[in-house]
Design an enzyme around this catalytic site. Sequence first.
Site, PDB file in Angstrom:
ATOM      1  N   ASP A  25       0.871  -1.170   0.000  1.00  0.00           N
ATOM      2  CA  ASP A  25       0.000   0.000   0.000  1.00  0.00           C
ATOM      3  C   ASP A  25       0.910   1.222   0.000  1.00  0.00           C
ATOM      4  OD1 ASP A  25      -2.186   1.660   0.101  1.00  0.00           O
ATOM      5  OD2 ASP A  25      -3.167   0.558   1.706  1.00  0.00           O
ATOM      6  N   CYS A  26       0.372   2.370  -0.312  1.00  0.00           N
ATOM      7  CA  CYS A  26       1.213   3.545  -0.523  1.00  0.00           C
ATOM      8  C   CYS A  26       1.953   3.946   0.764  1.00  0.00           C
ATOM      9  CB  CYS A  26       0.383   4.699  -1.051  1.00  0.00           C
ATOM     10  SG  CYS A  26      -0.263   4.359  -2.704  1.00  0.00           S
TER      11      CYS A  26
END
Length: 477
Positions: free
Chosen positions: A192-193
């Site tokens: 995920d970012c």
Amino acid sequence: MLQGSQDLEFLLTNGGQSHFMGLPVMALELTLMVMLKQQPVSPRWGRGQETPGEDPMVVSAYAIQFVKGFQGGSWRGSGELIDRFERKRALGGYNDDESGDRLMNSACCKHFIAYDLEKWKNFSRYSFNAVVTKQDMEDTYEQPFRSCIQQGKASCLMCSYNAVNGVPACAQGDLLQKARNEWGFKGYITSDCDAVATVQEYQNYTRKADDAVALVLKAGMDINCGSYLVRHTRTTIEEGKLQDKDIDRALLNLFSVQLRLGLFDGDPRKGQFGELGPQNICTTEHKMLALEAARQGIVLLKNEKKFLPLNRNVVSSIAIIGPMANNISNMGGDYTGFPCDPKSFYEGLLGYVEKASYASGCSDVPCDSDAGFKDAILTAKKADFVVVVAGLDLSQETEDHDRVSLLLPGKQMALVSSVAAASKRPIILVLTGGGPLDVSFAEGDRNIASILWVGYPGEAGGKALAEVIFGDFNPGW
């Protein structure tokens, strides 16, 4: 919960196709996300609206169709779902005999795994540790991802921010390798970012940045959403914490998917999907599918003395009240594209009655002030029938924001009760939002004849609601 859908077969047969065909922004991306989460710790989770529900079997079936639709699969009218015990469950769906390995888009199943908290009181998704038993992991959390990979043939997997039993999700080598070695995953694994940054900066699982980079890449992650690997991988290699084989493996997984997407095949207009363009967006077919999805998503929760449907021939005026009644900005919910031809709930009613009036009652969904109540009550008194739209929008539930209560926000409950008491007839209460709401006050209120849950109905929500209220569509079918 299945977001209130009354027709599982409709969702499963149209889910992926409708998301691709109906959202122009999504259709232009190469990687598309399918949110797989069930059995949230609390129904106040801000991203519950992005998920298909709580049942692992339903989430699994949804994932298969969603991925197939995005990646370019063709509907064949039959299929089956295989659970973790290799038992087959019959479902309408896609066949697995599609030829070739080409992709129209790369679909990514997220968030792997046990991710269901954003920001609640003193807890944050970046440092949260989900404690999950082995049985719960296999029975509940793994099943949708397994189906997404084995039968959906997803080409991407995203590991989450949180830790699981003390280990960051992106460093869970046993789980990441299980996806490849036991489930047959062929694709790339992304964080995920900035989830790699959280390993060191929030969870303090490693002392140094290069240790975090080495940890996740050796565990099986291939790429970081964000700049953390760009900034720290070279140092990690120079210090001998990563070898060429680790980088080669990640690149192989990444470029394999790019090859399947045809990114190295020359002029994309001459490729398999080269004829797709703006003319394939917002077609009549797409608009009809959006309307049907909105219809199927409406749930009738209360209907005292068969108050609904209304007879349009005897309704001379109707008032619609509430901060979401004439606001189209959040009707699509979280992470939605640009709608083709959106209509608000108020605009939807205009096509059914000679006179329709509107008052917001609250200036916004948080409804911190009752300054607009007087105007709303006066508007209600002048109408034959009254619809009050209450509930949630993205100010109440979204990524990085959980709710603290299941009650209607702010003074919304007082608005509903005040208008209901002033109306000539019992009112119709319409609930928006993707998460559960406690409206027990309305259940026993005789001044509230009917309650409809519409969720986030999208661009056709206004028309669909009007159809239900006036009997052109039966939400009980």
